[in-house]
Design a protein around this motif. Structure first.
Motif, PDB file in Angstrom:
ATOM      1  N   PHE A 117     -13.949 -31.913 -54.237  1.00 36.53           N
ATOM      2  CA  PHE A 117     -13.078 -32.834 -53.512  1.00 36.53           C
ATOM      3  C   PHE A 117     -13.670 -33.295 -52.186  1.00 36.53           C
ATOM      4  N   ARG A 118     -14.441 -32.455 -51.525  1.00 35.93           N
ATOM      5  CA  ARG A 118     -15.071 -32.892 -50.273  1.00 35.93           C
ATOM      6  C   ARG A 118     -16.085 -34.002 -50.540  1.00 35.93           C
ATOM      7  N   GLU A 119     -16.886 -33.837 -51.581  1.00 29.84           N
ATOM      8  CA  GLU A 119     -17.828 -34.887 -51.940  1.00 29.84           C
ATOM      9  C   GLU A 119     -17.081 -36.157 -52.354  1.00 29.84           C
ATOM     10  N   ALA A 120     -15.950 -35.970 -53.049  1.00 27.84           N
ATOM     11  CA  ALA A 120     -15.138 -37.124 -53.452  1.00 27.84           C
ATOM     12  C   ALA A 120     -14.618 -37.876 -52.229  1.00 27.84           C
ATOM     13  N   ARG A 121     -14.209 -37.126 -51.200  1.00 26.18           N
ATOM     14  CA  ARG A 121     -13.718 -37.779 -49.980  1.00 26.18           C
ATOM     15  C   ARG A 121     -14.828 -38.587 -49.321  1.00 26.18           C
ATOM     16  N   ASN A 122     -16.028 -38.019 -49.249  1.00 33.70           N
ATOM     17  CA  ASN A 122     -17.154 -38.749 -48.650  1.00 33.70           C
ATOM     18  C   ASN A 122     -17.444 -40.033 -49.419  1.00 33.70           C
ATOM     19  N   CYS A 123     -17.384 -39.965 -50.747  1.00 31.77           N
ATOM     20  CA  CYS A 123     -17.644 -41.158 -51.565  1.00 31.77           C
ATOM     21  C   CYS A 123     -16.556 -42.211 -51.360  1.00 31.77           C
ATOM     22  N   MET A 124     -15.299 -41.776 -51.298  1.00 29.25           N
ATOM     23  CA  MET A 124     -14.222 -42.736 -51.078  1.00 29.25           C
ATOM     24  C   MET A 124     -14.290 -43.342 -49.689  1.00 29.25           C
ATOM     25  N   ASN A 125     -14.787 -42.588 -48.740  1.00 30.87           N
ATOM     26  CA  ASN A 125     -14.973 -43.132 -47.398  1.00 30.87           C
ATOM     27  C   ASN A 125     -15.986 -44.273 -47.428  1.00 30.87           C
ATOM     28  N   GLU A 126     -17.070 -44.096 -48.190  1.00 26.45           N
ATOM     29  CA  GLU A 126     -18.060 -45.166 -48.346  1.00 26.45           C
ATOM     30  C   GLU A 126     -17.465 -46.357 -49.103  1.00 26.45           C
ATOM     31  N   ALA A 127     -16.634 -46.075 -50.093  1.00 21.74           N
ATOM     32  CA  ALA A 127     -16.019 -47.165 -50.872  1.00 21.74           C
ATOM     33  C   ALA A 127     -15.099 -48.008 -49.998  1.00 21.74           C
ATOM     34  N   THR A 128     -14.301 -47.373 -49.148  1.00 19.67           N
ATOM     35  CA  THR A 128     -13.384 -48.133 -48.288  1.00 19.67           C
ATOM     36  C   THR A 128     -14.145 -48.909 -47.218  1.00 19.67           C
ATOM     37  N   ARG A 129     -15.291 -48.412 -46.799  1.00 20.74           N
ATOM     38  CA  ARG A 129     -16.105 -49.172 -45.837  1.00 20.74           C
ATOM     39  C   ARG A 129     -16.608 -50.462 -46.453  1.00 20.74           C
ATOM     40  N   ARG A 130     -16.945 -50.421 -47.734  1.00 19.07           N
ATOM     41  CA  ARG A 130     -17.521 -51.593 -48.406  1.00 19.07           C
ATOM     42  C   ARG A 130     -16.452 -52.503 -49.005  1.00 19.07           C
ATOM     43  N   ALA A 131     -15.253 -51.996 -49.186  1.00 16.00           N
ATOM     44  CA  ALA A 131     -14.138 -52.819 -49.699  1.00 16.00           C
ATOM     45  C   ALA A 131     -12.934 -52.574 -48.799  1.00 16.00           C
ATOM     46  N   TYR A 132     -13.058 -52.968 -47.556  1.00 13.57           N
ATOM     47  CA  TYR A 132     -12.063 -52.628 -46.532  1.00 13.57           C
ATOM     48  C   TYR A 132     -10.709 -53.261 -46.813  1.00 13.57           C
ATOM     49  N   ASN A 133     -10.690 -54.383 -47.500  1.00 17.14           N
ATOM     50  CA  ASN A 133      -9.435 -55.098 -47.752  1.00 17.14           C
ATOM     51  C   ASN A 133      -8.897 -54.869 -49.162  1.00 17.14           C
ATOM     52  N   ASN A 134      -9.421 -53.881 -49.853  1.00 18.77           N
ATOM     53  CA  ASN A 134      -8.973 -53.588 -51.212  1.00 18.77           C
ATOM     54  C   ASN A 134      -7.985 -52.419 -51.158  1.00 18.77           C
ATOM     55  N   TRP A 135      -6.696 -52.714 -51.420  1.00 21.69           N
ATOM     56  CA  TRP A 135      -5.692 -51.656 -51.291  1.00 21.69           C
ATOM     57  C   TRP A 135      -5.876 -50.549 -52.327  1.00 21.69           C
ATOM     58  N   ARG A 136      -6.477 -50.869 -53.470  1.00 19.73           N
ATOM     59  CA  ARG A 136      -6.687 -49.840 -54.492  1.00 19.73           C
ATOM     60  C   ARG A 136      -7.633 -48.756 -53.989  1.00 19.73           C
ATOM     61  N   MET A 137      -8.645 -49.168 -53.218  1.00 16.52           N
ATOM     62  CA  MET A 137      -9.575 -48.187 -52.650  1.00 16.52           C
ATOM     63  C   MET A 137      -8.849 -47.250 -51.689  1.00 16.52           C
ATOM     64  N   TRP A 138      -7.963 -47.829 -50.878  1.00 17.69           N
ATOM     65  CA  TRP A 138      -7.240 -46.991 -49.907  1.00 17.69           C
ATOM     66  C   TRP A 138      -6.234 -46.091 -50.601  1.00 17.69           C
ATOM     67  N   GLU A 139      -5.651 -46.551 -51.702  1.00  9.03           N
ATOM     68  CA  GLU A 139      -4.737 -45.702 -52.458  1.00  9.03           C
ATOM     69  C   GLU A 139      -5.487 -44.519 -53.062  1.00  9.03           C
ATOM     70  N   SER A 140      -6.687 -44.774 -53.569  1.00 12.33           N
ATOM     71  CA  SER A 140      -7.502 -43.673 -54.110  1.00 12.33           C
ATOM     72  C   SER A 140      -7.934 -42.722 -53.001  1.00 12.33           C
ATOM     73  N   PHE A 141      -8.284 -43.286 -51.838  1.00 17.21           N
ATOM     74  CA  PHE A 141      -8.663 -42.461 -50.692  1.00 17.21           C
ATOM     75  C   PHE A 141      -7.497 -41.565 -50.275  1.00 17.21           C
ATOM     76  N   LEU A 142      -6.275 -42.112 -50.312  1.00 23.48           N
ATOM     77  CA  LEU A 142      -5.083 -41.327 -49.978  1.00 23.48           C
ATOM     78  C   LEU A 142      -4.918 -40.160 -50.947  1.00 23.48           C
ATOM     79  N   GLY A 143      -5.096 -40.425 -52.238  1.00 20.42           N
ATOM     80  CA  GLY A 143      -4.965 -39.356 -53.224  1.00 20.42           C
ATOM     81  C   GLY A 143      -5.975 -38.243 -53.015  1.00 20.42           C
ATOM     82  N   THR A 144      -7.217 -38.612 -52.677  1.00 22.19           N
ATOM     83  CA  THR A 144      -8.251 -37.606 -52.425  1.00 22.19           C
ATOM     84  C   THR A 144      -7.921 -36.783 -51.191  1.00 22.19           C
ATOM     85  N   CYS A 145      -7.447 -37.447 -50.141  1.00 23.81           N
ATOM     86  CA  CYS A 145      -7.095 -36.722 -48.910  1.00 23.81           C
ATOM     87  C   CYS A 145      -5.909 -35.783 -49.140  1.00 23.81           C
ATOM     88  N   MET A 146      -4.980 -36.174 -50.000  1.00 20.10           N
ATOM     89  CA  MET A 146      -3.861 -35.280 -50.312  1.00 20.10           C
ATOM     90  C   MET A 146      -4.358 -34.026 -51.023  1.00 20.10           C
TER      91      MET A 146
END
Length: 579
Positions: free
Chosen positions: A344-373
């Protein structure tokens, strides 16, 4: 069919200007606001300005062109910073004399040191401008002009060939092919098709017909060519046109198992048909030959995820990102693979990179939220929730998620992601609730959790105000609810809100506020009880608990009214005593 290319804008004759045609942006688009050349500041003195604006000698032009070639050959041609540097170097090469000078009658008057180096500067400028929407048309027309100028009578062949081995200028057919490719990318596929036909570049001509959806004409051309000179690429084109995998297999065999496109097409065909195992096999064969296709790596990784080959998918998405680091979906899928493997820690790092590259994509932030939970990362959850609100996706915030975050902060939970306890995030969560309720005030559970946090922080007056707003938001939607189960759930929530409201008004520190708010609160509860009573009187088949809740609401209303009368009586007695 896609539109043909418009006529190129009129350009001055090369024989008249003494230099190859240098199209100006204003001649292509009179609404263009891009400067043709750098505009120097007034702080630049006259000597520096004259040095920067003077025409270069042929040797100096070659030095700058060599730098352009080095950048293009060693860097990423899609890097905009690199293209800006190439464009700046090319623009410096293109500075001309104010008046033409004739050194040789065979060459005619010249406004530049050398015809070939100037043409090469124009060529590099074209390559650096194709990525910009405001300069793309000028670049395409300039390439066409460079092709046409091979027919000019002047300058002489001896002048043109003087620096031919130093400038690195392409041959005529190379420029024609580049012009066709640029036209195709701009959507001028019919013009590009004619260009490729003239060059006898049949596969590219067929690709143009396929893009233009002229499939019947494309099939005829392919079959005619296959009858005379079959090639793997032609068989693969026929397979794409007829959706027939046997043609791709024929191309693979004809190439001696070396034509990667055939296996890429086979892989896509099997992937679309749902035969994922065969799709992965085909993609692997293609990528062994040409591993620089990030899209194929990505598709193969998706197939491996569906097959639950997570260790293979981990390698595949990593290879995809090695080719294209900005592929946000590959980062997100890599995070999903890590999550499936429990990393999960590696998953969080990957999602952090994904949200940086798709900052306006709400699906990325929803996935990032799930990983952080999963990681109990409260700070990351708050960041994701805030971004969802900014993207107008607050409706996607689950009540359970917001409740868990609030309870973690209020109860000061330990064992969180970064070693801190819950109360360390109280200020951040409080700021988030302020932001959330300023954007969306109609959701009752926003105010409920906000009030609970404010009570925990000792902000009792603010918590009272939040509960009043919660009750108004809940009643605004409660009486329109037709589903009995949902109505019961929301009614219970409203009852708990009134209970908490009554408790808050009983706090000693809110005695002054209670004098003002007791009577309105009692009226609000009484009104809700009457609404529920009216609903029951209409004979609606409701939940058995509605009658119990009605009695409870009446009890709260009676209590609040009694306290309001008591406060009023005390206030009246004090006034009489003072008088």
């Amino acid at each position: 069919d896609a539109p043909d290319a418009p006529d190129a804008p009129d350009a001055p004759d090369a024989d008249a200007t003494g230099a190859p045609d240098n199209l100006q942006l204003i001649s292509v688009d009179d609404q263009n606001d891009v400067l043709e050349a750098p505009r120097y500041s007034e702080s630049v003195d006259e000597s520096d300005r004259s040095e920067l604006e003077r025409p270069l000698a042929a040797v100096e032009q070659i030095i700058l062109l060599a730098r352009c070639y080095y950048l293009w050959a060693s860097g990423n041609p899609n890097d905009e910073l690199l293209l800006q540097e190439v464009n700046a170097l090319a623009q410096r090469v293109l500075v001309t004399e104010e008046k033409s000078v004739e050194h040789d009658a065979n060459d005619g008057p010249m406004m530049t040191a050398n015809w070939l180096t100037f043409s090469c500067g124009l060529w590099y400028r074209c390559r650096a401008e194709h990525h910009r929407s405001k300069t793309r048309e000028r670049a395409a027309f300039q390439v066409q002009s460079l092709v046409d100028q091979f027919n000019d009578k002047k300058p002489s062949a001896s002048h043109r060939l003087l620096l031919v081995h130093s400038a690195g200028y392409p041959a005529r057919f190379h420029l024609q092919r580049e012009m066709g490719m640029r036209m195709m990318r701009m959507g001028m596929v019919s013009t590009a098709h004619e260009q490729f036909k003239a060059l006898r570049m049949w596969p590219e001509a067929i690709d143009c017909l396929m893009v233009a959806e002229r499939n019947v004409e494309a099939k005829e051309m392919v079959r005619d060519l296959l009858a005379t000179s079959p090639t793997p690429r032609l068989w693969s084109c026929l397979g794409d046109l007829e959706k027939e995998p046997a043609h791709h297999e024929k191309a693979w065999e004809l190439s001696g198992n070396r034509f990667a496109r055939a296996q890429r097409s086979l892989g896509r065909y099997h992937f679309m048909k749902g035969d994922l195992a065969r799709a992965v096999d085909s993609f692997q064969l293609a990528l062994r030959i040409n591993p620089l296709h990030s899209g194929i790596w990505f598709t193969m990784g998706c197939a491996q995820m569906k097959l639950e080959r997570y260790n293979d998918a981990l390698i595949t998405f990593s290879r995809c990102l090695g080719v294209e680091d900005d592929h946000s979906e590959a980062w997100a899928n890599l995070a999903a693979v890590h999550s499936a493997l429990g990393n999960f820690r590696e998953a969080r790092n990957c999602m952090n990179e994904a949200t940086r590259r798709a900052y306006n994509n709400w699906r990325m932030w929803e996935s990032f939220l799930g990983t952080c939970m999963q990681l109990r990362d409260i700070q990351g959850c708050i960041q994701a929730l805030r971004r969802l609100v900014e993207l107008d996706q607050s409706a996607r915030m689950a009540e359970q998620v917001l409740g868990l975050l609030t309870m973690a902060v209020i109860s000061d939970q330990d064992g969180l992601f970064d070693g801190r306890t819950g109360k360390a995030f109280a200020a951040q969560l409080n700021e988030f609730f302020n932001f959330l309720t300023s954007k969306c005030a109609s959701e009752p559970f926003y105010w409920r959790f906000f009030a609970e946090l404010q009570d925990a922080l000792g902000q009792h007056a603010e918590a009272l105000e939040s509960r009043l707003r919660q009750s108004r938001a809940a009643q605004a939607r409660l009486w329109e609810m037709s589903d009995p189960d949902k109505f019961t759930t929301q009614l219970e929530g409203l009852f708990r809100c009134f209970e908490a409201l009554a408790e808050s008004l009983a706090l000693p520190e809110l005695a002054t506020v209670a004098k003002i708010q007791l009577q309105p609160a009692a009226y609000s509860v009484r009104h809700a009880a009457r609404q529920l009573e009216a609903k029951l009187d209409t004979g609606v088949q409701g939940h058995a608990k509605w009658q119990e809740l009605l009695e409870s609401l009446r009890s709260i209303a009676d209590d609040l009214e009694a306290r309001a009368l008591a406060v009023g009586a005390i206030a009246g007695a004090k006034s009489t005593a003072e008088a």
